[in-house]
Scaffold this motif. Structure first.
Motif, short mmCIF file in Angstrom:
data_model
loop_
_atom_site.label_atom_id
_atom_site.label_comp_id
_atom_site.label_asym_id
_atom_site.label_seq_id
_atom_site.Cartn_x
_atom_site.Cartn_y
_atom_site.Cartn_z
N LEU A 18 47.12 29.16 43.60
CA LEU A 18 46.70 30.55 43.53
C LEU A 18 47.43 31.17 42.35
O LEU A 18 48.67 31.22 42.32
CB LEU A 18 47.04 31.27 44.84
CG LEU A 18 46.44 30.58 46.08
CD1 LEU A 18 47.01 31.16 47.36
CD2 LEU A 18 44.92 30.68 46.08
N HIS A 25 44.17 32.43 51.18
CA HIS A 25 43.51 31.51 50.26
C HIS A 25 42.05 31.89 50.02
O HIS A 25 41.15 31.05 50.07
CB HIS A 25 43.60 30.06 50.76
CG HIS A 25 43.52 29.06 49.63
ND1 HIS A 25 42.40 28.93 48.83
CD2 HIS A 25 44.41 28.17 49.15
CE1 HIS A 25 42.62 27.99 47.93
NE2 HIS A 25 43.84 27.52 48.10
N GLN A 35 50.34 36.79 40.50
CA GLN A 35 48.95 37.18 40.72
C GLN A 35 48.59 38.40 39.87
O GLN A 35 49.48 39.11 39.38
CB GLN A 35 48.71 37.47 42.21
CG GLN A 35 49.15 36.34 43.13
CD GLN A 35 48.55 35.00 42.75
OE1 GLN A 35 47.35 34.90 42.49
NE2 GLN A 35 49.38 33.95 42.71
N TRP A 42 43.71 35.70 46.56
CA TRP A 42 44.83 34.86 47.01
C TRP A 42 45.11 34.97 48.50
O TRP A 42 45.52 34.00 49.13
CB TRP A 42 46.11 35.12 46.20
CG TRP A 42 46.63 36.53 46.18
CD1 TRP A 42 46.52 37.42 45.17
CD2 TRP A 42 47.38 37.20 47.22
NE1 TRP A 42 47.12 38.61 45.51
CE2 TRP A 42 47.66 38.50 46.76
CE3 TRP A 42 47.82 36.82 48.49
CZ2 TRP A 42 48.37 39.44 47.53
CZ3 TRP A 42 48.53 37.74 49.26
CH2 TRP A 42 48.80 39.03 48.77
#
Ligand code: NAG
Ligand code: NAG
Ligand code: NAG
Ligand code: NAG
Length: 380
Positions: A47, A58, A257, A55
């Motif tokens: 991720l 998942h 992220q 993310w």
């Protein structure tokens, strides 16, 4: 096919292969498919640079639950074992286990496999780390650590990151295929089970990324006296000042992220070299093994509540410690302040909420009875 071509293929697969925990109750066991897929690697995808919906849980995996009634069993005060692998093929969940080895890549390596050992079949990765299995590490010694967390909610569609508390840390993993996690004195789950999540934030050695995978899980053998979990805090970086580490229940680490990162990394390099990497280890205040400090310590004005006679104080403390127990919180609050309850929560909602909070039905009955009594009073 020549041996060379074969090993190039193997290496190519190894270079892209990452790791995830495979076990009963997992989401995405067949990838993004509802038919059996023994040669599956979708859930190992790292991720990276994703928005929260990409993310969390998942991403699309949340839509591919295990078969009805299948749960990962989490034995309270015991331990459970999962298989860490880069493909379902290398686990006992595929091909009758015929492709299984001690390692996550289905290959054979020396017990002390590390970049200190030269094996021409498995050269180091381009950044000098173990090439296969892709552990994002030079050896067991710098494998970052993996965790399981738990949310006392059954519906994956309503669960939030802040519902998950890390309850077990396994240092120096991923490394070999079998990974055994120790479990603290967890209370029972609601009747529909809990949502658990596996997590890993590697220590560099390739792209900085993270891994998580949801499971349907159930705590087995829970004690009736087990206390609920406190509200988990976001862990903080504390490598150079362990006093600054967050104590008690902690959330999962989210990093690398496009949105939702929850750790502020320090400037410069980490102590062992490389960019700061917020793994599930002492750098982020995580200790090895069962996390025994995650439970509510019921306190009233600073004093510990010891006995069930103080159940309502415990109720208040527990409700204050979790942000999703509004039903119980409002019932008790209304009873003590005005003697009326604005709306009577349904018994099933209250049961779920109370169980989730206390793992002990004894606590439920006073709350329910007081609520009912107050509701009747207010509706006369
Ligand atoms: C699994 O998939 C890979 C690549 O997608 C393929 O090379 C391999 O032959 C497959 N293995 C089996 C046992 O089907
Ligand atoms: C992250 O994603 C954004 C938007 O998709 C993209 O512009 C950016 O280049 C990506 N960053 C990295 C480091 O891949
Ligand atoms: C790994 O273990 C083997 C067998 O015990 C030993 O001969 C070798 O020296 C070890 N290698 C390293 C780098 O520790
Ligand atoms: C490689 O060997 C050196 C010297 O014994 C040791 O300090 C280092 O930790 C080893 N590296 C790994 C990845 O095991």
């Amino acid at each position: 096919m020549s041996t060379l071509a074969l090993s190039v293929l193997v290496l190519a697969a190894g270079a892209h292969a990452h790791q995830v925990a495979w076990a009963k109750g997992m989401y995405c066991k067949n990838g993004l498919s509802k038919t059996d897929s023994p040669n599956e690697s979708y859930p190992i995808n790292p991720l990276f640079n994703l928005t929260t919906s990409g993310w969390f849980l998942h991403g699309q995996c949340k839509n591919y639950p295990p078969p009805a009634g299948e749960y990962l069993s989490i034995p309270a005060n015991g331990k459970f074992t999962v298989e860490i692998a880069s493909n379902r093929a290398w686990t006992t969940f595929s091909y009758g286990g015929t492709k299984v080895t001690d390692w996550p890549d289905g290959r054979v390596h020396p017990n002390n496999w590390s970049t200190n050992i030269t094996d021409p079949n498995f050269p180091p990765s381009s950044v000098g780390c173990i090439g296969s299995p892709n552990l994002h590490a030079h050896g067991k010694i710098d494998a970052a650590g993996t965790v399981f967390s738990i949310a006392y909610k059954s519906d994956i569609k309503s669960v939030k990151l802040s519902d998950f508390t890390v309850f077990s840390v396994l240092p120096n993993t991923p490394f070999k295929r079998l990974a055994t996690y120790q479990v603290p004195n967890l209370p029972a789950c609601p009747s529909g089970g809990c949502i658990c999540m596996w997590g890993w934030v590697p220590n560099g050695c390739g792209q900085s990324n993270m891994y998580q995978l949801p499971f349907k899980c159930k705590v087995t053998g829970a004690k009736l006296t087990a206390t609920p979990l406190g509200k988990p805090k976001v862990p903080v970086w504390c490598q150079s000042n362990q006093k600054a580490c967050v104590k008690g229940p902690k959330q999962m680490v989210i990093q690398y992220q496009a949105s939702g990162n929850n750790v502020v990394l320090p400037p410069g390099m980490q102590a062992e070299g490389g960019w700061p990497s917020p793994g599930y280890n002492s750098k982020m205040g995580f200790t090895a093994g069962a996390q025994t400090d995650i439970f509510v310590t019921a306190t009233v004005k600073g004093q510990a509540v010891e006995t069930a006679s103080a159940a309502s104080a415990a109720v208040t403390a527990a409700a204050a410690a979790t942000d999703d127990d509004d039903l119980v919180a409002s019932s008790t609050a209304s009873v003590t302040t005005s003697g009326t309850v604005v709306g009577l929560p349904t018994a099933s909602a209250l049961t779920g909420s109370a169980r989730r909070s206390f793992g002990h039905e004894t606590y439920l009955f006073p709350v329910l009875h007081i609520s009912l009594f107050s509701w009747i009073l207010s509706h006369l």
